[in-house]
Design a protein around this motif. Sequence first.
Motif, PDB file in Angstrom:
ATOM      1  N   SER A 263      28.264 -22.997  99.480  1.00 47.22           N
ATOM      2  CA  SER A 263      28.232 -21.657 100.075  1.00 47.22           C
ATOM      3  C   SER A 263      29.007 -21.635 101.393  1.00 47.22           C
ATOM      4  O   SER A 263      29.725 -20.667 101.678  1.00 47.22           O
ATOM      5  N   ALA A 264      28.899 -22.694 102.170  1.00 52.91           N
ATOM      6  CA  ALA A 264      29.633 -22.736 103.446  1.00 52.91           C
ATOM      7  C   ALA A 264      31.139 -22.754 103.199  1.00 52.91           C
ATOM      8  O   ALA A 264      31.900 -22.058 103.888  1.00 52.91           O
ATOM      9  N   ALA A 265      31.567 -23.534 102.217  1.00 52.70           N
ATOM     10  CA  ALA A 265      33.007 -23.625 101.924  1.00 52.70           C
ATOM     11  C   ALA A 265      33.545 -22.284 101.434  1.00 52.70           C
ATOM     12  O   ALA A 265      34.620 -21.831 101.866  1.00 52.70           O
ATOM     13  N   VAL A 266      32.801 -21.638 100.540  1.00 59.47           N
ATOM     14  CA  VAL A 266      33.268 -20.353  99.983  1.00 59.47           C
ATOM     15  C   VAL A 266      33.248 -19.268 101.054  1.00 59.47           C
ATOM     16  O   VAL A 266      34.186 -18.476 101.176  1.00 59.47           O
ATOM     17  N   LYS A 267      32.198 -19.254 101.865  1.00 55.68           N
ATOM     18  CA  LYS A 267      32.097 -18.248 102.932  1.00 55.68           C
ATOM     19  C   LYS A 267      33.274 -18.377 103.894  1.00 55.68           C
ATOM     20  O   LYS A 267      33.922 -17.375 104.238  1.00 55.68           O
ATOM     21  N   ALA A 268      33.574 -19.608 104.296  1.00 57.02           N
ATOM     22  CA  ALA A 268      34.680 -19.830 105.231  1.00 57.02           C
ATOM     23  C   ALA A 268      35.998 -19.380 104.607  1.00 57.02           C
ATOM     24  O   ALA A 268      36.827 -18.743 105.274  1.00 57.02           O
ATOM     25  N   PHE A 269      36.185 -19.686 103.331  1.00 58.00           N
ATOM     26  CA  PHE A 269      37.434 -19.286 102.672  1.00 58.00           C
ATOM     27  C   PHE A 269      37.562 -17.759 102.625  1.00 58.00           C
ATOM     28  O   PHE A 269      38.624 -17.202 102.931  1.00 58.00           O
ATOM     29  N   LEU A 270      36.488 -17.090 102.235  1.00 52.56           N
ATOM     30  CA  LEU A 270      36.548 -15.627 102.090  1.00 52.56           C
ATOM     31  C   LEU A 270      36.765 -14.926 103.430  1.00 52.56           C
ATOM     32  O   LEU A 270      37.343 -13.837 103.478  1.00 52.56           O
ATOM     33  N   GLU A 271      36.288 -15.565 104.496  1.00 47.15           N
ATOM     34  CA  GLU A 271      36.506 -14.977 105.828  1.00 47.15           C
ATOM     35  C   GLU A 271      37.985 -15.021 106.225  1.00 47.15           C
ATOM     36  O   GLU A 271      38.466 -14.178 106.977  1.00 47.15           O
ATOM     37  N   GLU A 272      38.703 -16.014 105.702  1.00 48.30           N
ATOM     38  CA  GLU A 272      40.127 -16.189 106.033  1.00 48.30           C
ATOM     39  C   GLU A 272      41.053 -15.460 105.067  1.00 48.30           C
ATOM     40  O   GLU A 272      42.230 -15.291 105.348  1.00 48.30           O
ATOM     41  N   ASN A 273      40.526 -15.115 103.881  1.00 37.50           N
ATOM     42  CA  ASN A 273      41.396 -14.656 102.794  1.00 37.50           C
ATOM     43  C   ASN A 273      40.830 -13.381 102.201  1.00 37.50           C
ATOM     44  O   ASN A 273      39.665 -13.363 101.805  1.00 37.50           O
ATOM     45  N   ASP A 274      41.648 -12.322 102.133  1.00 32.00           N
ATOM     46  CA  ASP A 274      41.075 -11.131 101.504  1.00 32.00           C
ATOM     47  C   ASP A 274      41.682 -10.810 100.146  1.00 32.00           C
ATOM     48  O   ASP A 274      41.432  -9.745  99.584  1.00 32.00           O
ATOM     49  N   SER A 275      42.462 -11.731  99.571  1.00 26.01           N
ATOM     50  CA  SER A 275      43.027 -11.447  98.247  1.00 26.01           C
ATOM     51  C   SER A 275      42.035 -11.755  97.123  1.00 26.01           C
ATOM     52  O   SER A 275      42.106 -11.157  96.047  1.00 26.01           O
ATOM     53  N   ILE A 276      41.112 -12.661  97.355  1.00 27.02           N
ATOM     54  CA  ILE A 276      40.089 -12.949  96.327  1.00 27.02           C
ATOM     55  C   ILE A 276      39.013 -11.867  96.410  1.00 27.02           C
ATOM     56  O   ILE A 276      38.393 -11.682  97.450  1.00 27.02           O
ATOM     57  N   GLU A 277      38.832 -11.160  95.272  1.00 28.50           N
ATOM     58  CA  GLU A 277      37.879 -10.041  95.271  1.00 28.50           C
ATOM     59  C   GLU A 277      36.448 -10.499  95.071  1.00 28.50           C
ATOM     60  O   GLU A 277      35.525  -9.968  95.672  1.00 28.50           O
ATOM     61  N   GLN A 278      36.263 -11.435  94.149  1.00 27.58           N
ATOM     62  CA  GLN A 278      34.893 -11.878  93.890  1.00 27.58           C
ATOM     63  C   GLN A 278      34.833 -13.338  93.465  1.00 27.58           C
ATOM     64  O   GLN A 278      35.631 -13.794  92.649  1.00 27.58           O
ATOM     65  N   VAL A 279      33.881 -14.044  94.049  1.00 30.28           N
ATOM     66  CA  VAL A 279      33.568 -15.423  93.673  1.00 30.28           C
ATOM     67  C   VAL A 279      32.184 -15.401  93.025  1.00 30.28           C
ATOM     68  O   VAL A 279      31.225 -14.905  93.616  1.00 30.28           O
ATOM     69  N   ARG A 280      32.108 -15.928  91.807  1.00 31.14           N
ATOM     70  CA  ARG A 280      30.812 -15.985  91.118  1.00 31.14           C
ATOM     71  C   ARG A 280      30.303 -17.423  91.086  1.00 31.14           C
ATOM     72  O   ARG A 280      31.085 -18.354  90.838  1.00 31.14           O
ATOM     73  N   PHE A 281      29.011 -17.572  91.320  1.00 28.34           N
ATOM     74  CA  PHE A 281      28.332 -18.855  91.124  1.00 28.34           C
ATOM     75  C   PHE A 281      27.467 -18.688  89.880  1.00 28.34           C
ATOM     76  O   PHE A 281      26.529 -17.880  89.875  1.00 28.34           O
ATOM     77  N   VAL A 282      27.793 -19.443  88.845  1.00 26.41           N
ATOM     78  CA  VAL A 282      27.101 -19.268  87.563  1.00 26.41           C
ATOM     79  C   VAL A 282      26.228 -20.489  87.284  1.00 26.41           C
ATOM     80  O   VAL A 282      26.739 -21.619  87.198  1.00 26.41           O
ATOM     81  N   PHE A 283      24.933 -20.240  87.167  1.00 24.20           N
ATOM     82  CA  PHE A 283      23.974 -21.340  86.958  1.00 24.20           C
ATOM     83  C   PHE A 283      23.421 -21.290  85.554  1.00 24.20           C
ATOM     84  O   PHE A 283      23.237 -20.224  84.977  1.00 24.20           O
ATOM     85  N   PHE A 284      23.136 -22.485  85.053  1.00 23.25           N
ATOM     86  CA  PHE A 284      22.613 -22.604  83.701  1.00 23.25           C
ATOM     87  C   PHE A 284      21.173 -22.115  83.639  1.00 23.25           C
ATOM     88  O   PHE A 284      20.754 -21.571  82.629  1.00 23.25           O
ATOM     89  N   SER A 285      20.406 -22.321  84.713  1.00 22.74           N
ATOM     90  CA  SER A 285      18.994 -21.933  84.675  1.00 22.74           C
ATOM     91  C   SER A 285      18.654 -21.071  85.877  1.00 22.74           C
ATOM     92  O   SER A 285      19.309 -21.141  86.927  1.00 22.74           O
ATOM     93  N   GLU A 286      17.597 -20.286  85.706  1.00 25.27           N
ATOM     94  CA  GLU A 286      17.110 -19.424  86.779  1.00 25.27           C
ATOM     95  C   GLU A 286      16.654 -20.269  87.976  1.00 25.27           C
ATOM     96  O   GLU A 286      16.871 -19.904  89.125  1.00 25.27           O
ATOM     97  N   GLY A 287      16.046 -21.412  87.682  1.00 24.84           N
ATOM     98  CA  GLY A 287      15.581 -22.299  88.757  1.00 24.84           C
ATOM     99  C   GLY A 287      16.745 -22.770  89.615  1.00 24.84           C
ATOM    100  O   GLY A 287      16.643 -22.819  90.847  1.00 24.84           O
TER     101      GLY A 287
END
Length: 179
Positions: free
Chosen positions: A144-168
């Motif tokens: 989350s820290a890496a993605v947050k830092a990247f998105l703060e510097e870059n506005d061309s990426i519209e959405q980053v999804r984190f996809v988990f196999f389980s709800e837990g």
Amino acid sequence: MEQELLDGRVLVKVGDLTKEDVDAIVNAANSGLMGGGGVDGAIHRAGGRAILDECKRIRETDWPEGLPTGRAVITTGGDLKARHVIHTVGPVWSGRPGKDEQLASCYTESLRLAADQGLRTIAFPAISTGIYHFPKDRAARVASAAVKAFLEENDSIEQVRFVFFSEGDARTFLENSGF
Ligand code: AR6
């Protein structure tokens, strides 16, 4: 279960990564790039031969010794809904120093590659948290820290999804993420 964060630029969800309708899904690969178990196996099975063929070409031309940990390369998505697969190599967890930085690099390098190619939506699995045994709470903080830092510097990426196999796993991510 789905949750939007950062005004919708981040989406956390439960599901099968191979079914995501995005510009690129990220593969938790190994340095050989020839497929494997876990999400890697699922991506190659669903995406078909075209992905493996491109991985072989990349090995021959760019990475004859294998893709180093923390680096990323891009191929076609083959038969997947996603047009591309970004293959990155997560660290094998051991508790030794440097593992967090390697994991962060997987996310940053994948996002940089996507942005360089003009891609706008990208979906990640929880890299290294399966066969490579990286602790899930720690991986959530790093990712989350890496993605947050990247998105703060870059506005061309519209959405980053984190996809988990389980709800837990999704809940563990949300409890530890810094969004
Ligand atoms: N959709 C979403 N998440 C998934 C899926 C899926 N279809 N399949 C598994 N996961 P892993 P690693 C989750 O083991 O730890 C391979 O053999 C899974 O629950 O796929 O980086 C490679 O070739 C876990 O939380 O990747 C490498 O040798 C997460 O994805 C090695 O495994 C990552 O688990 C890489 O190990």
